[in-house]
Motif scaffolding. Structure first.
Motif, mmCIF file in Angstrom:
data_model
loop_
_atom_site.group_PDB
_atom_site.id
_atom_site.type_symbol
_atom_site.label_atom_id
_atom_site.label_comp_id
_atom_site.label_asym_id
_atom_site.label_seq_id
_atom_site.Cartn_x
_atom_site.Cartn_y
_atom_site.Cartn_z
ATOM 1 N N VAL A 366 44.143 -82.644 -38.336
ATOM 2 C CA VAL A 366 43.630 -82.304 -39.668
ATOM 3 C C VAL A 366 44.496 -82.881 -40.782
ATOM 4 N N PHE A 367 45.704 -83.338 -40.438
ATOM 5 C CA PHE A 367 46.579 -83.965 -41.426
ATOM 6 C C PHE A 367 46.652 -85.480 -41.239
ATOM 7 N N GLY A 368 45.726 -86.020 -40.439
ATOM 8 C CA GLY A 368 45.675 -87.460 -40.238
ATOM 9 C C GLY A 368 46.494 -87.952 -39.066
ATOM 10 N N GLY A 369 47.009 -87.041 -38.250
ATOM 11 C CA GLY A 369 47.795 -87.440 -37.088
ATOM 12 C C GLY A 369 46.927 -87.744 -35.881
ATOM 13 N N ASP A 370 47.584 -87.873 -34.721
ATOM 14 C CA ASP A 370 46.850 -88.245 -33.516
ATOM 15 C C ASP A 370 47.046 -87.261 -32.363
ATOM 16 N N THR A 373 46.124 -80.184 -31.848
ATOM 17 C CA THR A 373 46.899 -78.948 -31.831
ATOM 18 C C THR A 373 45.980 -77.740 -31.962
ATOM 19 N N ALA A 374 46.554 -76.563 -31.716
ATOM 20 C CA ALA A 374 45.781 -75.328 -31.854
ATOM 21 C C ALA A 374 45.269 -75.171 -33.279
ATOM 22 N N THR A 375 46.033 -75.622 -34.252
ATOM 23 C CA THR A 375 45.590 -75.541 -35.653
ATOM 24 C C THR A 375 44.324 -76.364 -35.877
ATOM 25 N N ASP A 376 44.221 -77.521 -35.242
ATOM 26 C CA ASP A 376 43.022 -78.353 -35.397
ATOM 27 C C ASP A 376 41.779 -77.614 -34.919
ATOM 28 N N TYR A 377 41.864 -76.973 -33.773
ATOM 29 C CA TYR A 377 40.727 -76.241 -33.242
ATOM 30 C C TYR A 377 40.375 -75.048 -34.137
ATOM 31 N N ALA A 378 41.413 -74.350 -34.646
ATOM 32 C CA ALA A 378 41.163 -73.199 -35.512
ATOM 33 C C ALA A 378 40.498 -73.614 -36.809
ATOM 34 N N VAL A 379 40.979 -74.706 -37.417
ATOM 35 C CA VAL A 379 40.401 -75.188 -38.673
ATOM 36 C C VAL A 379 38.960 -75.650 -38.452
ATOM 37 N N ALA A 380 38.726 -76.366 -37.359
ATOM 38 C CA ALA A 380 37.389 -76.877 -37.079
ATOM 39 C C ALA A 380 36.402 -75.758 -36.790
ATOM 40 N N SER A 381 36.867 -74.688 -36.145
ATOM 41 C CA SER A 381 35.946 -73.605 -35.773
ATOM 42 C C SER A 381 35.713 -72.612 -36.898
ATOM 43 N N GLY A 388 44.617 -78.804 -44.269
ATOM 44 C CA GLY A 388 44.185 -80.125 -43.841
ATOM 45 C C GLY A 388 42.723 -80.391 -44.131
ATOM 46 N N ASP A 389 42.168 -81.312 -43.357
ATOM 47 C CA ASP A 389 40.776 -81.742 -43.548
ATOM 48 C C ASP A 389 40.050 -81.601 -42.216
ATOM 49 N N ALA A 390 39.145 -80.612 -42.134
ATOM 50 C CA ALA A 390 38.402 -80.383 -40.897
ATOM 51 C C ALA A 390 37.574 -81.594 -40.503
ATOM 52 N N GLY A 391 37.227 -82.436 -41.474
ATOM 53 C CA GLY A 391 36.438 -83.628 -41.190
ATOM 54 C C GLY A 391 37.164 -84.648 -40.342
#
Length: 923
Positions: A366-370, A373-381, A388-391
């Motif tokens: 979500v911060f443009g990395g590769d 992480t658990a944060t990515d799944y939480a933000v997306a859901s 960050g950016d869920a997109g």
């Protein structure tokens, strides 16, 4: 003048801060919290602290002069130990005040070798130490201390630990304090740590804690001094505090002397902060606090009194046993920065334990990395705004959200279940920056609460922490009531809290316990903790911390690269397939694995008494590492004409936690066999339960005897007195073992050549041992091989091994709830033993009568259907004891009035399984 309190928690991922108005802390949290801020942790903690506090003041538009306290919680000191960082750990010398005792159990004997090699560089054994009754073992000698100081200076060691036997109870002689003065006199550059200031009774564990404390002193001083410099640069004219493990605070200069007390302050701060955030929303009840950070999730129990549930008397950090106050916390590798990947073997989604930590802001998707992480799944859901950016989250990751949610839920429910003491649902508070990861409902939780400001609960806990004073000592109860004793010790605890900075009027007694000492009349261990508010009216002086000024501005907390190769990972033992070594001569050669399991079994066979086997376990293990061979033989392999020796400890097991043995066991044996003019062919333990269960093997493996140990004993467990043995049961109460002897290890010995009965011999020796430190070694006279086979309770070392193996299997599979069933299966199934009851201890009553501790444990039934139990239990179970226990009574609870009706009585003794004809402990 009313002011504001600042709380800062410096974690591995983030540094959190909060500005609190103490005058409104009884109101809702939104009224007392004026500002909060979360910032990534930097390598230099003082920079992060400055950034956080500056932002807090600017946000709340508060002048620095209005801040009345700054309290900081940090994990840097424990991390130095966990990482075994030579750059932050100083070498340590230990001076023991012990007389002839403890020399076979040297400092750090039970540590991981790599950590011991970094820290422990010298030990000096000198005169000193106390008996349990307060009498001196020997007087301290300044010339001996001076000689040790010369050696320590030659080794360029400046961190020195002073540890004296029973020093926490030394209010009269003050041996540790006087020796510390001599060390400073002869080694002016020394940083001296006296053990009684670090931890309480328990010689090995207290010394371990003191050594770690001394080792991190230079790093702690520099780190805390850097905190003070940060406060000065912000022009804050207020005291600085550091949070402790128990949820209370230490002034900075005291924390710099006792940094070990901060080791577990992070989880404690979160629990205390969580309690504050829901103080107007919940009743006074116990709650589980789940703190989800950037790297891990810590789960602890917050008691109804607002303090964290403390761990067992002995805790372990980085493989080192210690006995200082520490919250009971379980951790799992789930955090906002946890890396999510698919397991290549199982194909299932896995979360952690690897984490991107404080690099999340450039490595997470979500911060443009590769990195997913658990944060990515939480933000997306959840579509969380501001993170960050869920997109930026790929569709493939979004498709895995249901599976991810199920894994997170399962991880949290498992750790919650492991922390509960019953199957009843319990409130769960979710705090920490990663609380967004958790679902709104969890199995086992009566409700899930995510309070406002939960992301900075740790900083809030730091800001509201209070001051404590604890007294843990031995006292005489002769001609005094328990209440009078408690009143006196409570006054001392209150005075200690005031000495530490509390307002006397605010101090309350938070915890107290009176523990009578087994086998010792009119003596008890008393523990009292007092807690109060800090007195901000006390004038503060600028830091008295003596630190290297050139190092202050460059404190770096990240571990520096090392040229040393990584140690090879030791493969885990396959317990199920492990078999001990039995020679063609039918001798069982004990390995370290065998010894560890036997020790566990001996502890359980102690039936509530017998003393801990641990000091004897580490002593025997060290003997084995130096070449001693422990041989165990079946009783049936004894020749009728064989001479079998017997030895064990007599007196209070409490002594053994402080006064580690000298050579008294062998001295007693020498007296007997020097008198007889011949030597034994084998040795047998007096009792298998408790510490005595290992004495036969220690004697047999010693260079003086070097004989095998018989797989059996005279009790099959532990009993209060030494005439409660099978030879007396079978052969009558006459003197079976003459001559017999006792020795105290300090030059006082007694040899009894004749006697009318084992019971009278016991009474004679107990009268003597009360004047010999309340604990002696006893050597019973020889027994023939023929009589040994007639009297012995067979295969009890094997039984202890089986019990210990069952416990080890349950631990390896995380099935502790099933340990009783596993033990029963190991010792012969339902024909040998059975589960009488499952439940929770609700009361313990104790009193001392003629030197023995009488009492009763009451256990309330709990629904344990989830533990694999074949039957349900109800009502209560009462277990009376006289040091040890032998029976239990189940009680039905009838009606609301609580009337009791005795239902049944049961014998608790585990029957040993006979395996005649084909003895082999591997069966």
């Amino acid at each position: 003048m009313p002011g504001y309190a600042v709380g800062v928690d410096v974690g591995g991922t983030n540094t959190d801060g909060v500005l609190l108005d103490p005058s409104t802390t009884s109101l809702a949290s939104k009224d007392s919290i004026k500002a909060f801020f979360k910032s990534p942790t930097t390598s230099n903690p003082s920079q992060g602290i400055e950034t956080v506090i500056t932002t807090l003041l600017q946000t709340a538009k508060i002048d620095a002069k209005e801040v009345t306290s700054v309290t900081i919680g940090t994990t840097h000191f424990i991390n130095a130990v966990l990482e075994k960082d030579r750059n932050r750990l100083a070498p340590v010398a230990v001076i023991r005040l012990c007389g002839p005792f403890s020399r076979d159990v040297y400092p750090a004997i039970d540590w991981p070798a790599d950590l011991r090699d970094i820290i422990c560089q010298h030990c000096g054994f000198v005169d000193g130490g106390l008996e349990i009754d307060g009498e001196c073992i020997s007087n301290i000698d300044e010339s001996q201390v001076a000689a040790e100081c010369r050696i320590i200076k030659e080794k360029n060691i400046t961190s020195v630990v002073i540890n004296g036997i029973f020093s926490p109870s030394d209010f009269e002689h003050r041996q540790e304090e006087r020796v510390a003065e001599w060390v400073r006199k002869y080694h002016t550059e020394a940083d001296v740590v006296i053990s009684k200031e670090v931890a309480n009774l328990g010689f090995i564990e207290r010394e371990n804690a003191a050594i770690l404390n001394a080792s991190i002193l230079p790093f702690a001083k520099s780190t805390i001094h850097s905190f003070e410099h940060a406060i000065r640069r912000l022009e804050l004219h207020c005291p600085l505090f550091i949070t402790q493990n128990d949820g209370t605070i230490l002034p900075a200069q005291l924390a710099a002397r006792l940094p070990i007390r901060t080791f577990s302050s992070g989880p404690t701060n979160s629990m205390c902060g969580a309690a504050f955030l829901v103080q107007n929303q919940t009743e006074k009840e116990s709650m589980l606090v789940v703190d989800i950070g950037g790297t891990s999730t810590d789960v602890g129990m917050l008691l109804a009194n607002g303090l964290p549930r403390q761990a067992a008397a002995v805790t372990e950090i980085s493989g080192v046993r210690m006995n200082f106050s520490c919250p009971d916390v379980k951790s799992i590798g789930l955090g906002g920065g946890s890396i999510v990947r698919r397991n290549s073997t199982t194909g299932k989604l896995a979360i952690g334990p690897e984490s991107v930590g404080h690099h999340i802001q450039w490595r997470a998707l979500v911060f443009g990395g590769d990195v997913a992480t658990a944060t990515d799944y939480a933000v997306a859901s959840q579509g969380l705004a501001g993170i960050g950016d869920a997109g930026l989250v790929p569709v493939a990751v979004k498709d895995e959200i249901p599976e991810y949610t199920a894994v997170v839920t399962q991880m949290l429910e498992r750790v919650i279940d492991s922390m509960k003491t019953s199957d009843a649902d319990i409130p769960v508070l979710l705090v920490g920056g990663g609380a967004i990861l958790a679902p709104d409902t969890l199995k086992g939780a009566s409700r899930v609460v995510k309070p406002e400001y939960s992301g900075v609960a740790n900083a809030i806990g730091a800001a509201i922490a209070r001051v404590s004073g604890t007294i843990d000592t031995m006292v005489s109860t002769a001609d005094r009531t328990t209440q009078a004793v408690l009143e006196d010790i409570s006054k001392m605890a209150v005075d200690k809290a005031v000495e530490n900075g509390a307002i006397r009027e605010s101090v309350k007694i938070a915890e107290m316990d009176v523990i009578p000492l087994n086998y010792i009349a009119n003596k008890a261990r008393v523990i009292v903790k007092a807690i109060g508010d800090f007195d901000f009216s006390i004038p503060t002086t600028r830091s008295s911390i003596d630190a290297d000024e050139s190092f202050i501005e460059n404190v770096v907390v990240e571990k520096k690269p090392s040229d040393e190769p990584f140690a090879a990972e030791v493969p885990a033992l396959d317990i199920s397939s492990y078999k001990p070594t039995v020679t063609a001569k039918r001798e069982w050669i004990i390995s370290e694995v065998d010894l560890e399991w036997i020790s566990t079994g001996c502890y359980i066979l102690g039936t509530g008494g017998g003393g801990t086997p641990y000091p004897h376990f580490v002593r025997l293990r060290e003997m084995m590492r130096k070449g001693s061979v422990v041989r165990v033989i079946s009783p049936e392999d004894l020749k009728d004409s064989a001479v079998v020796a017997c030895g064990g400890g007599k007196g209070s097991p409490t002594v053994s936690i402080e006064k580690l043995p000298a050579n008294e066991q062998m001295e007693a044996q020498r007296m007997v066999y020097d008198k007889l003019g011949y030597q034994p062919d084998a040795v047998i333990a007096l009792e298998i339960g408790g510490g005595n269960g290992l004495q036969g093997m220690i004697l047999g493996a010693s260079n003086n005897l070097n004989v095998p140990t018989v797989d059996g004993d005279w009790m099959g467990r532990a009993y209060p007195v030494s005439w409660q043995i099978t030879p007396v049961v079978v052969g009558g109460d006459k003197a079976h073992f003459l001559p017999t002897a006792i020795a105290d290890g300090n030059g006082n010995n007694m040899l009894l050549l004749s006697g009318t009965s084992e019971k009278l011999i016991e009474r004679i020796f107990r009268a003597a041992l009360s004047e010999m430190g309340s604990h002696v070694a006893c050597a019973k006279g020889p027994c023939s091989g023929k009589n040994t086979k007639a009297y012995v309770i067979e295969n009890t070392i094997s039984l202890a091994w089986r019990i210990g193996r069952a416990v080890a299997l349950c631990r390896s599979k995380n099935q502790i709830d099933s340990v009783a069933d596993a033990i029963i299966e190991e010792v012969g199934g339902n024909e040998s033993a059975q589960v009488l009851f499952r439940g929770k201890i609700i009361s313990v009553e104790r009193k001392t009568v003629k030197g023995h501790v009488y009492g009763e444990v009451v256990i309330s039934a709990a629904d344990v259907s989830g533990a694999g139990a074949a039957m349900e239990f109800s009502g209560l179970l009462k277990i009376p004891f006289k040091n040890e226990n032998i029976m239990a009574s189940a009680i039905d609870v009838e009606g609301e009035g609580g009337g009791y009706r005795e239902r049944a009585g049961s014998n608790l003794r585990v029957r040993c399984v006979e395996r005649r004809g084909d003895w082999d402990p591997r069966i």
